[in-house]
Design a protein around this motif. Structure first.
Motif, PDB file in Angstrom:
ATOM      1  N   ASN A 188      -8.542  -3.541  -2.470  1.00 38.95           N
ATOM      2  CA  ASN A 188      -7.816  -3.697  -1.201  1.00 38.95           C
ATOM      3  C   ASN A 188      -8.053  -5.079  -0.607  1.00 38.95           C
ATOM      4  N   MET A 216      -5.780   2.103  -2.375  1.00 37.41           N
ATOM      5  CA  MET A 216      -5.880   2.697  -1.045  1.00 37.41           C
ATOM      6  C   MET A 216      -5.931   4.223  -1.134  1.00 37.41           C
ATOM      7  N   SER A 252      -9.406   5.025  -2.078  1.00 33.19           N
ATOM      8  CA  SER A 252     -10.375   4.800  -0.994  1.00 33.19           C
ATOM      9  C   SER A 252     -10.400   5.983  -0.034  1.00 33.19           C
ATOM     10  N   ILE A 277       0.835  -1.200   0.000  1.00 34.30           N
ATOM     11  CA  ILE A 277       0.000   0.000   0.000  1.00 34.30           C
ATOM     12  C   ILE A 277       0.869   1.248   0.000  1.00 34.30           C
TER      13      ILE A 277
END
Lengths: 474, 184
Positions: A389, A282, A285, A97
């Motif tokens: 994810n 990520m 998000s 990530i």
């Protein structure tokens, strides 16, 4: 929160007209005001609500780690043969990530991609926090973290022993600590001009002093900028091979072993692609809600989101190619153990649902981004990013657990199940990440204002130069 | 000895400009007129400012190169000393000195020292942190990091700040002020 004069930018219906990177008529002063607004205003109910949830997560981390230290590693679900489980799954997941941050800030800088400007600060901060979460896992997997420095670092102890530098695990120590240090320096270096702007636009003397301390007396000097630009560029140049090397070395932890499913040369590029894939997911998000709640829609435009979706699609395809190749080589090599892992254990074994969830999230879901409608629909991209994810976490689970739990000797086979401590630490790191991220969003500008101003200046100059035949440009 | 005789405040002439093009032009003209101690203050790096100020090549690249080479040498010799010379471990009779296995850490330390020298070398070169500088005395200088463009000229000892100010106004500064270092 922030409602500057920029909310309603004229939407062009002409598909040939390029989408804007900065919307509305902006000046340096208006950008300064709108980009720092979320730092100066008190956080709203939404922030406090999320912060409360994040703190609950952090508490779970405290409980999980305390119990681990009290009981020992036996509190985890790890067994023999599954000696590596949640600790390394989550380590690889978090490190991956983090990679999007470096990719956005360094590689896109070298490629002179202008759209990186509004999202790099955000993604770099994510890198830092993700690497912090990642580091916890190997550290606590040593069982006695307070001794870890003696085992991992070349520390001249009275025993006169040194680390075994032929071990990829020792490479990992150097790779990840270097990665964290360089990411921190790069992030802070980029932040200095913005800290100076914060110092100079603060209203209260206390805030002025605090931001002044961190701004280190930056005065925008031309002599300073000349060296600063080089320093920033070189850090980007160093970060680029660094980010590739970090996940390569992480993949060596597996690839240099002889276990079926791990012993493969495709791992380094496939891990790096997966890392960028999960990292962009990520960023997305967090970016989708953050740009809404922090009033950043005029600098994080639909064009940024669409570009990120394109990167997710591209890296998703690379990851899918990795899956296909793994399976092809397992069949083509004629190695019965490899074949069994890929075609029997993973697809039909006890963890098959996780395997198929991985395939769904990582191979099927990104395909939706072929459609422009999906790429520009906030809800669809947000759900897809969350699914990616999940998918990437499943991938690490599949690689690690399925390979370990069925290796060469059937008498060694054993199932794996995580305990509540495993879950508590895993959810806890999500809490830690969210806590740090929310604090970052409160105290530091989420968008690199200096770079956005520079971009605006550049674009204005280009537009101006086109009409005035570029007389000022030497 | 008394403070009054030993302290000679540095004096700066600070001129504000309407935009970066005028700042660039004025910087070049001031330099060609023979003014020294010039510096610009802008919210973001302005293209062409190095040439206008007559700066030489940046020093950072050399520092970073030396740092990276030092890191690589340090790593390789460290691993060699520890695993080959001081504490060799024989694993299945593999060679003690095995360059491929030494490359990852050699690379990482080259990046680490290169990167830290890019960062700390920069602060050494710029002499930062420097919380106080006479230009901060001007209240309007707060805008230098937000949306304004400034040119500063340090007045040499015995020089007349008013002369510098007149030149700066001639070359297009909208607002000129003289600032003096305060004694602390």
């Amino acid at each position: 929160m922030a409602s500057t004069s920029t909310a309603a930018a004229p939407k062009s219906t002409d598909p040939l007209e390029p989408a804007l990177l900065i919307e509305g008529a902006q000046t340096d002063a208006s950008l300064n005001a709108s980009l720092f607004d979320h730092v100066w205003t008190a956080p709203g109910k939404g922030w406090w609500g999320l912060f409360g949830i994040a703190l609950m997560g952090l508490a779970m981390l405290g409980i999980g780690l305390t119990y681990t230290l009290y009981k020992g590693i036996g509190a985890w679900g790890n067994n023999i043969p599954v000696g590596w489980a949640y600790d390394i799954i989550n380590f690889v997941w978090w490190i991956g990530i983090g990679h999007a941050g470096t990719l956005i800030s360094a590689i896109l800088l070298l490629l002179q991609q202008k759209w990186r400007t509004s999202i790099n600060r955000f993604a770099e901060a994510m890198t830092l926090f993700a690497v912090m979460c990642a580091l916890l896992f190997p550290l606590f997997h040593t069982g006695r973290p307070w001794f870890a420095a003696y085992w991992l670092l070349p520390y001249p102890s009275v025993n006169g022993i040194w680390p075994q530098f032929k071990s990829p695990l020792v490479w990992d120590v150097f790779a990840v600590s270097t990665y964290f240090t360089i990411s921190l320096l790069f992030w802070f270096l980029g932040l200095i001009p913005d800290l100076a702007s914060l110092r100079d636009s603060s209203k209260s003397p206390t805030k002025r002093m605090i931001y002044g301390i961190f701004a280190m007396g930056w005065r925008g000097s031309g002599r300073h900028w000349a060296e600063y630009k080089w320093s920033y560029l070189l850090l980007a140049g160093l970060s680029t091979p660094l980010v590739l090397s970090v996940h390569t070395i992480v993949s060596f932890d597996f690839a240099t072993s002889v276990l079926p499913g791990w012993h493969t040369t495709i791992f380094p590029p496939y891990f790096v692609a997966g890392a960028v894939f999960s990292g962009f997911a990520m960023v997305l998000s967090w970016m989708v809600p953050a740009r809404h709640f922090l009033g950043l829609k005029h600098v994080v435009t639909m064009k940024h989101l669409e570009n990120m979706n394109k990167v997710i699609l591209a890296t998703g395809m690379m990851v899918s190619y990795g899956y296909v190749m793994e399976h092809f080589i397992a069949w083509y090599s004629g190695n019965p153990y490899e074949f069994a892992v890929f075609f029997k254990v993973r697809q039909r074994g006890p963890f098959a649902p996780i395997y198929w969830l991985m395939v769904f999230c990582n191979v099927v879901v990104p395909q939706i981004f072929w459609s422009k409608k999906a790429r520009t629909n906030i809800l669809i991209m947000w759900i897809a990013a969350l699914l990616v994810n999940v998918g990437m976490w499943c991938e690490r689970f599949v690689i690690i657990v399925t390979s370990l739990h069925r290796d060469f000797l059937p008498s060694k086979w054993e199932l794996y199940a995580p305990t509540w401590v495993d879950w508590s630490i895993y959810i806890g790191t999500i809490g830690l990440f969210s806590t740090l991220f929310l604090l970052f969003l409160k105290f530091v500008p989420a968008v690199a204002a200096t770079e956005v101003k520079e971009l605006r200046h550049e674009m204005a100059h280009h537009a101006h130069g086109a009409t005035a035949a570029g007389e000022a440009h030497g | 000895m008394s403070h009054d005789s030993s302290f000679r405040p540095r004096r700066f002439v600070l001129g504000q400009f309407a935009d970066s093009d005028r700042l660039l032009l004025a910087t070049r003209q001031m330099r060609e007129k023979g003014h020294t101690g010039l510096d610009t203050h802008t919210p973001y790096p302005v293209h062409g400012i190095e040439a206008a100020l007559g700066l030489g090549r940046a020093k950072i690249p050399t520092i970073v190169l030396l740092g990276a080479i030092a890191g690589a040498c340090l790593a390789y010799s460290m691993i060699y000393y520890m695993n080959v010379f001081d504490f060799p471990i024989n694993v299945a009779n593999r060679p003690q000195h095995s360059p491929p296995s030494m490359l990852p850490i050699t690379f990482e330390l080259a990046v680490l020292l290169g990167g830290t020298s890019a960062f700390f070398g920069l602060f050494g070169l710029l002499k930062l942190p420097e919380p106080y500088h006479p230009v901060f005395e001007a209240e309007s200088f707060r805008r230098a990091s937000i949306d304004a463009f400034f040119l500063s000229a340090e007045v040499p000892e015995g020089g007349n700040p008013a002369d510098v100010a007149v030149d700066m106004r001639t070359f297009g500064s909208t607002e000129v002020q003289i600032v003096e270092e305060s004694e602390r």
